[in-house]
Design an enzyme around this catalytic site. Structure first.
Site, PDB file in Angstrom:
ATOM      1  N   GLU A   2       0.889  -1.286  -0.025  1.00 58.73           N
ATOM      2  CA  GLU A   2       0.099  -0.169   0.113  1.00 58.73           C
ATOM      3  C   GLU A   2       0.820   1.105   0.089  1.00 58.73           C
ATOM      4  O   GLU A   2       0.698   2.165  -1.018  1.00 58.73           O
ATOM      5  CB  GLU A   2      -1.009   0.217   1.311  1.00 58.73           C
ATOM      6  CG  GLU A   2      -1.774   1.290   1.444  1.00 58.73           C
ATOM      7  CD  GLU A   2      -2.264   1.228   2.728  1.00 58.73           C
ATOM      8  OE1 GLU A   2      -1.650   1.504   3.737  1.00 58.73           O
ATOM      9  OE2 GLU A   2      -3.460   0.919   2.979  1.00 58.73           O
ATOM     10  N   ASP A  49      -5.275  -4.625  -4.246  1.00 60.97           N
ATOM     11  CA  ASP A  49      -5.786  -3.236  -4.097  1.00 60.97           C
ATOM     12  C   ASP A  49      -4.569  -2.375  -4.171  1.00 60.97           C
ATOM     13  O   ASP A  49      -4.556  -1.119  -4.982  1.00 60.97           O
ATOM     14  CB  ASP A  49      -6.770  -2.727  -2.729  1.00 60.97           C
ATOM     15  CG  ASP A  49      -5.834  -2.558  -1.512  1.00 60.97           C
ATOM     16  OD1 ASP A  49      -4.940  -3.536  -1.391  1.00 60.97           O
ATOM     17  OD2 ASP A  49      -6.178  -1.595  -0.978  1.00 60.97           O
ATOM     18  N   LYS A  60      -9.882 -19.205  -4.473  1.00 61.45           N
ATOM     19  CA  LYS A  60      -8.504 -19.767  -3.882  1.00 61.45           C
ATOM     20  C   LYS A  60      -7.979 -20.962  -4.362  1.00 61.45           C
ATOM     21  O   LYS A  60      -6.889 -21.071  -4.591  1.00 61.45           O
ATOM     22  CB  LYS A  60      -8.922 -19.898  -2.279  1.00 61.45           C
ATOM     23  CG  LYS A  60      -7.801 -20.359  -1.539  1.00 61.45           C
ATOM     24  CD  LYS A  60      -7.885 -20.347  -0.078  1.00 61.45           C
ATOM     25  CE  LYS A  60      -6.651 -20.608   0.716  1.00 61.45           C
ATOM     26  NZ  LYS A  60      -6.632 -20.633   2.173  1.00 61.45           N
ATOM     27  N   TYR A  61      -8.823 -21.899  -4.521  1.00 59.91           N
ATOM     28  CA  TYR A  61      -8.528 -23.132  -5.119  1.00 59.91           C
ATOM     29  C   TYR A  61      -8.958 -23.587  -6.546  1.00 59.91           C
ATOM     30  O   TYR A  61      -9.382 -24.547  -7.199  1.00 59.91           O
ATOM     31  CB  TYR A  61      -8.809 -24.362  -4.285  1.00 59.91           C
ATOM     32  CG  TYR A  61      -8.041 -24.387  -2.973  1.00 59.91           C
ATOM     33  CD1 TYR A  61      -6.832 -24.843  -2.818  1.00 59.91           C
ATOM     34  CD2 TYR A  61      -8.696 -24.025  -1.859  1.00 59.91           C
ATOM     35  CE1 TYR A  61      -5.983 -24.533  -1.751  1.00 59.91           C
ATOM     36  CE2 TYR A  61      -7.888 -23.745  -0.692  1.00 59.91           C
ATOM     37  CZ  TYR A  61      -6.544 -24.242  -0.511  1.00 59.91           C
ATOM     38  OH  TYR A  61      -5.681 -24.166   0.610  1.00 59.91           O
ATOM     39  N   TRP A  98      -9.472 -10.572  -1.869  1.00 62.43           N
ATOM     40  CA  TRP A  98      -8.703 -10.074  -0.870  1.00 62.43           C
ATOM     41  C   TRP A  98      -7.176 -10.310  -1.030  1.00 62.43           C
ATOM     42  O   TRP A  98      -6.458  -9.730  -0.298  1.00 62.43           O
ATOM     43  CB  TRP A  98      -9.064 -10.618   0.420  1.00 62.43           C
ATOM     44  CG  TRP A  98      -8.344  -9.992   1.683  1.00 62.43           C
ATOM     45  CD1 TRP A  98      -7.800 -10.418   2.475  1.00 62.43           C
ATOM     46  CD2 TRP A  98      -9.029  -8.710   1.986  1.00 62.43           C
ATOM     47  NE1 TRP A  98      -7.583  -9.644   3.455  1.00 62.43           N
ATOM     48  CE2 TRP A  98      -8.319  -8.207   3.426  1.00 62.43           C
ATOM     49  CE3 TRP A  98      -9.828  -7.821   1.590  1.00 62.43           C
ATOM     50  CZ2 TRP A  98      -8.450  -7.346   4.112  1.00 62.43           C
ATOM     51  CZ3 TRP A  98      -9.959  -6.654   2.302  1.00 62.43           C
ATOM     52  CH2 TRP A  98      -9.220  -6.342   3.537  1.00 62.43           C
ATOM     53  N   TYR A  99      -6.895 -11.259  -1.819  1.00 62.69           N
ATOM     54  CA  TYR A  99      -5.310 -11.668  -1.907  1.00 62.69           C
ATOM     55  C   TYR A  99      -5.227 -12.770  -2.921  1.00 62.69           C
ATOM     56  O   TYR A  99      -6.139 -13.416  -3.209  1.00 62.69           O
ATOM     57  CB  TYR A  99      -4.738 -12.094  -0.487  1.00 62.69           C
ATOM     58  CG  TYR A  99      -5.131 -13.613  -0.050  1.00 62.69           C
ATOM     59  CD1 TYR A  99      -4.673 -14.806  -0.710  1.00 62.69           C
ATOM     60  CD2 TYR A  99      -6.224 -13.499   0.704  1.00 62.69           C
ATOM     61  CE1 TYR A  99      -5.071 -15.944  -0.225  1.00 62.69           C
ATOM     62  CE2 TYR A  99      -6.682 -14.760   1.278  1.00 62.69           C
ATOM     63  CZ  TYR A  99      -6.191 -15.888   0.694  1.00 62.69           C
ATOM     64  OH  TYR A  99      -6.649 -17.120   1.155  1.00 62.69           O
ATOM     65  N   ASP A 133      -9.913  11.164  11.320  1.00 63.24           N
ATOM     66  CA  ASP A 133      -8.773  10.494  10.622  1.00 63.24           C
ATOM     67  C   ASP A 133      -8.406  11.204   9.580  1.00 63.24           C
ATOM     68  O   ASP A 133      -9.124  11.514   8.530  1.00 63.24           O
ATOM     69  CB  ASP A 133      -9.223   8.941  10.343  1.00 63.24           C
ATOM     70  CG  ASP A 133      -8.034   8.255   9.709  1.00 63.24           C
ATOM     71  OD1 ASP A 133      -7.089   8.821   8.810  1.00 63.24           O
ATOM     72  OD2 ASP A 133      -7.824   7.029  10.275  1.00 63.24           O
TER      73      ASP A 133
END
Length: 1020
Positions: free
Chosen positions: A420, A601, A647-648, A674-675, A874
């Site tokens: 990031e 991302d 994933k798989y 997500w990854y 923030d």
């Protein structure tokens, strides 16, 4: 071949004070603390059903404490039927038979006298769904007499509540909006919906007359709009008047989403808004949507009104043939040098006989306005970020996650860094080139990324030559709790085929992956690089400083305070003798191996930054200076397609580990998951690759998808033969995903998964699906809930706003038109430097229907809701929000909502500028979550670092890794941190410590917000 362990890159902006539990039926009740004997309990509970589809339902429960303070609080009730809780929030839910218990979450144990707490759930049932009527707070029955009755409130005025007021209706399909009353009526109320002028293809097909009574007045009723199928390519609109006698009517705008444009001819122009530097030029591209039957001439003419200094100087007449129609040709606009300081604008019309014309708005960037205060502030902020005295950069030039070292959120140390941060550095340097015309730092930032966070060929021992795309990885199920690990391996579960590996090898000549790993220990605080040899035997990294590491690996409940850091290059030098760290995650004997995990991302953000570098450098005539870097960005996007896959490599809709494995591209969701991860044996004898089954709304980047698609600029197009087509599909899918996840209020809900519970478990039948992915309110992680943090909203919508600015995407506009007023209404601009933006959110309900149309528009979601739990300051999120509003306002320039967006963005930026420090812009933060430094594993709460019985290992600094150790116990280096005394005093019973943090990504986003505003709105 060896399988990967469960790889989970991160849970961004972690605040460890929150916890979430989604518990199915029949979970055993926990043991709860006993309350003080003198606590006088009185309470009022309100149960409000939010949605019910006949088998599934959701409800919110409000608990008001009318007695003494209670800590921890516990609510119990009994179902009158066979209802079961499937997913709950704002508490730990469990059910035994018909009895339900909700226990206070760790972050909200106390329920003060007079305080309210809101909880909610999704559940399922069969037969009759009767509401529970008896509730108890810590054993005391609620809803009795109020010991301190409040005065009767003033009557609520009656009004029509209509949502949404803008509806997109797919041609040949339907869409709905909901109507309810604001207050309980004294008699029945009839509400009518009448179609007015406009496109007569749009009609009210049901719900034209609705009746509300004293009992159903608060329940939304739907009005269905229909769009007749026709053969034109016009996206018409029509106004629907929602009215009732004596009440103010509400107008609903219905827009037809025509399905014909893809097969009819049209002009494709990009961008439709651009800045032309005074005394210089800028370009936009023109092409045709489909092949013409004969040559087509396209002309560009300037409007008679507007800034006469802006003219079209090349490409005013273009010819497209049946063979070159898809290749964009450029039109050059010039801004004459003058002596005024006005940044004028002018509209240019792109037209061709028989086709709808396209308007392009050009704005002069006046060089007499170089004292633009926001551009000046950008340069000031940029200089602080690059100054060695500020401490943002390591000696190698790597951006740390933060200047401060004592910081635990997603990285567990401030001088670690992430992909990031690298992507923000690249984006920052693109902005610097935009302002200064100096592109050397942009090229250098990409080279720095390649050197340190994209693993080299030597860093991938064996080059993955042993990788078999027909057998990408062995199966290891995920579990919901860290104490369920290590995970067993299974060679009987068949993984699908990897369709990318051979194509990428053919394109680039090798099996080496070109993607960023998500986390590196820049200063080697953990010491995994200590004592390394100078050879390349240890993953190609002979430095004793910058080392690849990982943390999260054990399910959605593993918070940052429960992780065990370990090297990505697992030589088994540290950890447990003969196994290293792997026995913590995977059962059985494991050989020395390496593994990397990508956060998609970040790679997509780097592509996004490269696109703007291309646009701005081209406007300056400097594109050739960055052409080599642009080619690398296209390559990064080529490999980023692994983020589209399960994933798989299982097909969408998989609900069992034995489900059909994917072949070809059938296992692609065409979303950014997500990854993805890859690895192999240290000796190169086996290798593996996986994707992820979980898709989060906050990770999508439709602008990057457009950039890499068939419609994007050729300079950034990936080289693999099917990549552009994949990204073209992904663009549509990502925007549809946003629309499918958009709540009734406007916020974007969590996401969807293809692997329920991370193990392809049977899916809840009451939850809708998006192309086979089941809706998940909090995909990926639960401590805290993954869609609790507002930052994902600002990040995702900023990308969508840029897409809308560049392409005019109509579905993107419809999402933003709803999101922007929602966020403006929840943003406060106070006096001086004070402001407040959403911080944490709560969600209820679900998308209204499953969606599986490659070209359609998802329906609106009247039963999916978001509420703002609290607000915050923030600075990074505030800058991201400002940037979203800036790009939206620039596209909607002059509209009422665009003007409001611009004013809100300016208000946020102006207030941020009043919080300057010597290192940037920052506001002090209390960190109550730092009480978890000392947490050891507690089986009853599930919190603390879980280390399985029998495991005994050691960290490089000598910290032992054995059951009973805390987060601090395996990170004793924190005791030497100069800020540690503040935390120690807190752990000893003192006040919550406060820190002022300078996170690189946040400070870079502030700088870019200044550059965006100063450039797009140079007049202020």
């Amino acid at each position: 071949m060896r399988p990967p362990p469960r790889l989970r890159p991160r849970s961004w902006r972690f605040r460890a004070t929150a916890v979430f539990a989604a518990v199915a039926a029949a979970v055993a009740l926990a043991t709860f603390p006993t309350l003080p004997a003198n606590a006088a309990i009185a309470c009022q509970v309100t149960y409000a059903k939010q949605w019910d589809n006949g088998s599934g339902f959701g409800a919110n429960i409000s608990i008001q404490n009318l007695g003494d303070a209670v800590s921890p609080w516990r609510l119990t009730y009994t179902w009158p039927g066979n209802q079961t809780v499937q997913q709950g929030w704002n508490g730990t839910w469990s059910q035994s038979g018909a009895n339900v218990t909700v226990v206070a979450p760790s972050w909200a144990q106390n329920l003060a006298s007079g305080a309210n707490v809101g909880i909610g759930f999704n559940g399922q049932y069969s037969g009759t769904n009767t509401n529970p009527t008896s509730f108890s707070l810590n054993g005391t029955v609620c809803n009795g007499p109020n010991p301190s009755p409040s005065p009767s409130p003033s009557p609520t005025p009656q009004a029509l509540i209509v949502s949404p007021t803008t509806v997109s209706v797919p041609e040949g399909g339907t869409a709905t909006y909901s109507v309810r009353l604001q207050a309980q009526p004294t008699s029945n109320v009839t509400v009518t919906s009448t179609a007015g002028s406009g496109d007569t293809n749009l009609t009210v097909s049901s719900g034209a007359g609705l009746t509300f009574t004293s009992s159903n007045w608060a329940t939304p009723q739907n009005v269905t709009l229909a769009a007749a199928q026709d053969s034109d390519s016009t996206n018409g609109s029509r106004t629907i008047a929602v009215a009732s006698s004596g009440l103010t009517s509400v107008s609903v705008t219905a827009n037809e989403a025509d399905d014909d444009p893809g097969t009819t001819q049209s002009l494709v122009v990009s961008p439709t808004a651009l800045t032309v530097p005074e005394g210089n030029t800028a370009i936009f591209g023109v092409r045709l949507a489909i092949a013409p039957t004969s040559n087509v001439t396209v002309t560009t003419t300037a409007a008679s009104s507007g800034d006469a200094d802006l003219t079209a100087t090349a490409g005013t007449s273009l010819t497209f043939t049946p063979s070159n129609y898809a290749t964009a040709q450029n039109v050059t606009l010039s801004a004459a040098q003058d002596s005024d300081s006005t940044n004028g604008s002018r509209t240019f019309t792109v037209a061709s006989s028989g086709l709808s014309s396209v308007a392009v708005t050009a704005t002069e960037a006046d060089d007499e306005s170089t004292t633009n205060s926001y551009i000046t502030e950008f340069q000031t902020q940029y200089n602080k970020l690059k100054a060695s005295a500020s401490g943002y950069l390591s000696p190698e030039g790597i951006p740390y996650h933060s200047v401060e070292t004592l910081l635990v959120e997603a990285p567990d140390h401030g001088h670690e860094t992430t992909s990031e941060a690298f992507s923000y550095l690249i984006w920052l340097e693109a902005q610097y080139g935009r302002v200064t015309r100096n592109w050397a730092p942009f090229n250098a930032s990409w080279a720095l990324m390649e050197q340190y966070i994209i693993p080299s060929t030597a860093g991938q021992p064996g080059g993955q030559t042993a990788y078999n795309p027909s057998d990408p990885a062995d199966y290891a199920p995920e579990f919901n709790q860290p104490n369920q690990y290590p995970s067993p391996l299974s060679t009987s579960v068949v993984a699908g085929q990897d369709p990318l590996a051979n194509e990428l090898q053919s394109t680039y000549g090798n099996r080496t992956m070109y993607a960023m790993h998500w986390l590196i220990d820049v200063d080697d605080v953990y010491g995994f690089g200590t004592g390394r040899s100078s050879s390349l035997s240890e993953c190609g990294d002979n430095t004793k400083r910058v080392t690849y590491i990982n943390t999260y690996q054990r399910g959605p409940q593993e918070s940052v305070f429960e992780t065990i850091p370990h090297p990505s290059c697992e030589t088994q030098r540290y950890g447990q003798t003969g196994g290293g760290f792997q026995p913590l995650f995977i059962q059985g004997t494991a050989a020395p191996q390496w593994r990397y995990t990508n956060a998609p991302d970040a790679d997509a953000r780097a592509v996004q930054a490269a696109y703007w570098a291309l646009i701005w450098a081209t406007e300056q005539g400097n594109q050739s200076q960055i052409s080599a870097t642009l080619t690398k960005a296209g390559k990064l996007g080529d490999y980023l397609r692994y983020a589209m896959y399960d994933k798989y490599f299982k097909n969408p809709g998989c609900a069992s580990p034995t489900c059909t494995a994917g072949s070809g591209k059938s296992s692609s969701a065409y979303l950014l998951n997500w990854y993805f991860a890859w690895g192999g044996a240290m000796d190169g004898t086996w290798a593996w690759r996986i994707g992820s089954s979980h898709n989060h709304g906050g990770y999508q980047n439709p602008l990057a998808a457009w950039v890499l698609s068939s419609n994007g600029p050729a300079a950034l197009r990936p080289q693999s033969p099917t990549a552009a087509t994949d990204w073209t599909t992904s663009l549509t899918r990502q925007v549809q995903f946003y629309k499918w996840l958009q709540s009734a209020e406007g916020g974007i809900a969590g996401g969807a998964t293809n692997s329920w519970d991370g193990a392809y478990a049977a899916r809840p039948s009451n939850l809708p699906q998006f192309f086979g992915q089941t809706y998940d309110v909090d995909p990926v992680y639960h401590d805290p809930p993954s869609n609790q943090w507002f930052g994902f909203q600002a990040w995702g919508m900023q990308r969508l706003a840029e897409l809308y600015y560049v392409t005019g995407n109509t579905m993107a506009k419809s999402v933003l038109d709803k999101w922007v007023p929602w966020v403006i209404s929840n943003t406060t601009l106070g006096s001086g430097a004070t402001f407040a933006i959403p911080n944490e959110m709560d969600w209820s309900g679900a998308p209204s229907a499953s969606f599986n149309s490659t070209s359609g528009t998802p329906a609106d979601n009247p039963g999916l809701h978001v509420s703002i739990r609290n607000t915050g300051t923030d600075v990074g999120v505030a800058a991201s929000l400002a940037r979203t509003l800036i790009w939206y306002a620039a596209k909607e320039n002059g509209s009422t909502l665009g003007t409001q967006a611009k004013a809100t963005a300016k208000g946020l930026i102006d207030r941020l500028l009043l919080s300057k420090t010597s290192k940037g812009i920052a506001i002090p933060e209390p960190r109550a979550d730092y009480q978890r430094f000392d947490d050891v594993y507690n089986a009853s709460t599930g919190q603390g670092v879980y280390i399985p019985s029998g495991y005994s290992g050691v960290m490089p600094n000598g910290d032992t890794i054995v059951p009973g150790k805390s987060f601090l116990g395996i990170r004793s280096f924190y005791l030497q941190d100069p800020e540690w005394p503040k935390v120690q005093a807190y752990l000893d019973g003192g006040a919550v410590p406060t820190f002022t943090y300078h996170r690189f990504w946040a400070q870079a986003d502030i700088a870019m917000a200044l550059a965006d505003y100063g450039t797009l709105f140079p007049a202020g």
